[in-house]
Design a protein around this motif. Structure first.
Motif, PDB file in Angstrom:
ATOM      1  N   ARG A 157       0.839  -1.213   0.000  1.00 55.55           N
ATOM      2  CA  ARG A 157       0.000   0.000   0.000  1.00 55.55           C
ATOM      3  C   ARG A 157       0.875   1.265   0.000  1.00 55.55           C
ATOM      4  NH1 ARG A 157      -4.314  -0.961   4.421  1.00 55.55           N
ATOM      5  NH2 ARG A 157      -4.746  -2.854   3.228  1.00 55.55           N
TER       6      ARG A 157
ATOM      7  N   GLU B 232       2.769   1.613  -3.301  1.00 51.91           N
ATOM      8  CA  GLU B 232       1.899   2.066  -4.399  1.00 51.91           C
ATOM      9  C   GLU B 232       1.612   3.560  -4.284  1.00 51.91           C
ATOM     10  OE1 GLU B 232      -0.803  -1.654  -5.995  1.00 51.91           O
ATOM     11  OE2 GLU B 232      -1.386  -0.667  -4.127  1.00 51.91           O
ATOM     12  N   GLU B 233       1.321   3.999  -3.079  1.00 47.80           N
ATOM     13  CA  GLU B 233       1.053   5.440  -2.884  1.00 47.80           C
ATOM     14  C   GLU B 233       2.232   6.280  -3.355  1.00 47.80           C
ATOM     15  OE1 GLU B 233      -1.482   4.723   1.201  1.00 47.80           O
ATOM     16  OE2 GLU B 233       0.186   6.163   1.259  1.00 47.80           O
ATOM     17  N   GLU B 234       3.414   5.854  -2.950  1.00 45.46           N
ATOM     18  CA  GLU B 234       4.606   6.632  -3.301  1.00 45.46           C
ATOM     19  C   GLU B 234       4.864   6.606  -4.801  1.00 45.46           C
ATOM     20  OE1 GLU B 234       6.139   8.678  -1.396  1.00 45.46           O
ATOM     21  OE2 GLU B 234       4.853   8.059   0.295  1.00 45.46           O
ATOM     22  N   SER B 235       4.669   5.447  -5.410  1.00 43.93           N
ATOM     23  CA  SER B 235       4.993   5.380  -6.826  1.00 43.93           C
ATOM     24  C   SER B 235       3.979   6.176  -7.643  1.00 43.93           C
ATOM     25  CB  SER B 235       5.081   3.925  -7.311  1.00 43.93           C
ATOM     26  OG  SER B 235       3.878   3.270  -7.069  1.00 43.93           O
ATOM     27  N   ARG B 236       2.732   6.237  -7.169  1.00 45.86           N
ATOM     28  CA  ARG B 236       1.738   7.050  -7.866  1.00 45.86           C
ATOM     29  C   ARG B 236       2.160   8.520  -7.876  1.00 45.86           C
ATOM     30  NH1 ARG B 236      -2.804   5.607  -4.857  1.00 45.86           N
ATOM     31  NH2 ARG B 236      -2.496   3.386  -5.196  1.00 45.86           N
ATOM     32  N   ARG B 237       2.727   8.933  -6.765  1.00 46.42           N
ATOM     33  CA  ARG B 237       3.203  10.317  -6.664  1.00 46.42           C
ATOM     34  C   ARG B 237       4.276  10.643  -7.692  1.00 46.42           C
ATOM     35  NH1 ARG B 237       1.795  11.800  -1.174  1.00 46.42           N
ATOM     36  NH2 ARG B 237       2.499   9.923  -0.151  1.00 46.42           N
TER      37      ARG B 237
ATOM     38  N   GLY C 208       4.423   9.768 -10.755  1.00 47.58           N
ATOM     39  CA  GLY C 208       3.962   9.887 -12.143  1.00 47.58           C
ATOM     40  C   GLY C 208       4.236   8.601 -12.906  1.00 47.58           C
ATOM     41  N   ARG C 209       4.391   8.746 -14.218  1.00 47.27           N
ATOM     42  CA  ARG C 209       4.484   7.562 -15.076  1.00 47.27           C
ATOM     43  C   ARG C 209       5.827   6.835 -14.891  1.00 47.27           C
ATOM     44  NH1 ARG C 209       3.241   3.316 -17.198  1.00 47.27           N
ATOM     45  NH2 ARG C 209       3.978   2.747 -19.259  1.00 47.27           N
TER      46      ARG C 209
ATOM     47  N   MET D 143       0.384  -3.929 -10.301  1.00 47.72           N
ATOM     48  CA  MET D 143       1.048  -2.631 -10.434  1.00 47.72           C
ATOM     49  C   MET D 143       1.481  -2.382 -11.869  1.00 47.72           C
ATOM     50  SD  MET D 143       3.290  -1.689  -7.119  1.00 47.72           S
ATOM     51  CE  MET D 143       3.674  -0.071  -7.739  1.00 47.72           C
ATOM     52  N   ASP D 144       1.484  -3.467 -12.647  1.00 51.27           N
ATOM     53  CA  ASP D 144       1.700  -3.318 -14.065  1.00 51.27           C
ATOM     54  C   ASP D 144       3.049  -2.688 -14.382  1.00 51.27           C
ATOM     55  OD1 ASP D 144       0.939  -3.669 -16.625  1.00 51.27           O
ATOM     56  OD2 ASP D 144      -0.036  -1.712 -16.826  1.00 51.27           O
TER      57      ASP D 144
END
Ligand code: XMP
Length: 530
Positions: A318, A321-326, A328-329, A373-374
């Protein structure tokens, strides 16, 4: 062990042309590949079902046929494509591999009733390629029931034991070599010399495969895999993720971002060390997430070990994922998968687009990320054994404490605290563990031990300190020797080390009034207490 499918690598560099070890099911197949690499010649394990065409595409320098448990006459005995003998590269058969070669090429194998197990005296012919420069009489390690009673046509006998008059043969013209004994095990004192003779003299394989060439090759490969895309790596504090991250950083610089989730379950000073090393020293872009509170909250009132593992694993994903969303691509994820993981999971495919699910460690490992997470995987260590990863780490300048860190479980101290994990109990365990690490290192035992750590059980007992009665926790010392964590023995720590440990732990840590030593081997115990 699953079937090992060779990697597709179109054009190997000269340093990377492999010696292919054809796995005929023996327990030492992996060890043969490791020994060859110790001779600085790159080697890979392949399944015995490999076709000669497939093998030829790898442009091998030589083939080694491994040992195997079966008799060549047994039903379903592993065989090889006979065209493998015609590839124009030398072939060395070891034990079963030698017998198979004899049988395939016109020799004879029989159950003579004279088996050999263990240390055996060997008479070797010094004029031969395999035994050049070695003593005529030597000890070797054998393990066989069947024996070669006639070598392949054209081969001459170059080694004999009393029970097996054909213990080694060679045919220089055709490049065929066989030994009944196991050169790869330490009980064959000249085994490495025999392998070196085969590699350097016979196969003309130069000893050029080093940590430096690995770094060069893997960084080039990372660059070509990821192009201009952004890459992510989860650092755990362990050597595998650290070396994988450094390789990626060397290859692509600031295209890489490392994420270090501090779950508060590491040993004392470990989190600081990760940050200092990566951000301070190597200048790797690092997101340091202080998630200690979150993990403690998730672990509140949880005593069941598997539930602890599940919650730590889930929370880790969790946060990550939060950090990686921050960020960007991001398209790629660097992961420190090792060759032994690849072999165990059946080793399919070299590039990241296939076999991904098979290579994510199925273990309840923190750092094992979900397929949803693809992200495509970058796995720069997937052809390396652990000791090779350490050498690469040293070459890259990783600090000694990280390179040689003992294995440490993903859920960390949570599974070394029996019962509920609280900040107070974590603090006690961290303090005891820090003393233990310090004293084990001071005694020069750290690298010898597979793991050494402290455990905090969920009991308290009565003691007396000054004039006061105490009711406090014991600390358990757990130290084991092992090769692979599958089995382990309790370590015979010297009494003076135990004495120092006991007195320091009891005197320096409030809340502890006893020290106990775990004298259990695995099996039936496990290494960890949970
Ligand atoms: P056991 O206790 O099963 O441990 O004898 C064998 C090895 O595995 C490690 N271990 C773990 N590693 N996540 C990990 O990443 C875990 O949940 C876990 N449990 C055990 C243990 O430290 C030992 O090296």
């Amino acid at each position: 062990m699953g079937e090992v499918v060779p990697l597709e690598r179109p054009e190997p560099t000269p340093e990377e042309r492999p010696v292919l070890v054809v796995d005929l099911g023996g327990q030492y197949s992996q060890l043969i590949a490791r020994r060859i690499r110790e001779c600085r010649v790159y080697s890979e394990l392949v399944a015995h079902t490999i076709s000669a065409d497939h093998a030829a595409r790898r442009r091998p320098l030589a083939l080694v046929l491994s040992g195997g448990p079966a008799s060549v006459y047994a039903d379903g005995a592993p065989a090889i494509d006979p065209a493998l003998y015609e590839l124009g590269v030398p072939v060395l058969g070891i034990c079963y591999g030698m017998q198979l070669m004899a049988l395939d090429l016109g020799g004879r194998v029989e159950r003579t009733g004279r088996s050999e197990f263990g240390r055996t005296e060997l008479s070797a012919e010094r004029e031969s390629d395999l035994f050049a420069g070695l003593p005529e009489e030597q000890t070797c390690w054998m393990s066989h029931r069947d024996s070669v009673v006639a070598p392949p046509e054209g081969a001459r006998v170059v080694g004999a034991s009393s029970a097996a008059p054909i213990s080694a043969f060679e045919d220089r013209a055709r490049g065929l070599y066989g030994v009944q004994f196991h050169p790869e095990v330490v009980h064959t004192p000249h085994g490495m010399d025999v392998l070196k003779n085969f590699l350097y003299r016979v196969a003309d394989a130069p000893p050029v495969w080093t940590a430096a060439t690995v770094i060069e090759e893997e960084t080039a490969r990372i660059r070509s895999q990821v192009g201009q895309d952004r890459v992510l790596c989860a650092l755990s504090g362990g050597v595998d993720s650290a070396v994988a991250a450094l390789l990626a950083h060397k290859a692509i610089g600031d295209q890489l971002t490392c994420v270090f989730v501090d779950h508060g379950l590491l040993r004392r000073d470990e989190a600081e060390q990760v940050v200092e090393t990566f951000e301070g020293h190597f200048r790797v872009p690092l997101v340091h997430v202080d998630a200690r509170e979150r993990f403690l909250t998730r672990l509140r009132d949880v005593s069941d070990p598997e539930e602890k593992r599940r919650r730590v694993g889930e929370e880790f994903i969790r946060v990550f994922e939060e950090e990686s969303r921050r960020l960007g691509r991001v398209r790629y994820l660097v992961q420190g998968t090792l060759y032994s993981d690849v072999i165990e999971s059946g080793g399919r495919g070299s590039d990241s687009s296939e076999g991904v699910a098979a290579t994510i460690k199925s273990h309840h490992n923190v750092g094992g990320l979900p397929a949803e997470m693809d992200l495509e995987l970058v796995e720069p260590l997937r052809m390396l054994f652990k000791d090779e990863v350490r050498r690469v780490g040293e070459e890259l300048g990783l600090p000694e404490a990280m390179v040689w860190r003992q294995p440490f479980p993903g859920p960390g101290l949570a599974i070394r605290i029996i019962g509920e994990v609280t900040e107070e109990r974590l603090e006690i365990l961290r303090a005891a563990d820090a003393i233990l690490q310090e004293e084990i290192r001071r005694a020069g035992l750290y690298r010898e031990l597979w793991q050494s750590f402290a455990v905090l059980p969920a009991i308290r007992s009565v003691g007396v300190q000054g004039d006061e009665r105490t009711y406090a926790y014991p600390i358990i010392i757990r130290a084991v020797t092992s090769d692979d964590a599958m089995t382990a023995d309790w370590a015979r720590l010297p009494y003076d080390v135990l004495e120092t440990l006991s007195s320091r732990i009891i005197n320096e840590i409030p809340g502890v009034n006893r020290v106990a030593l775990d004298l259990s081997s695995k099996p039936p115990a496990t290494i960890e207490w949970e």
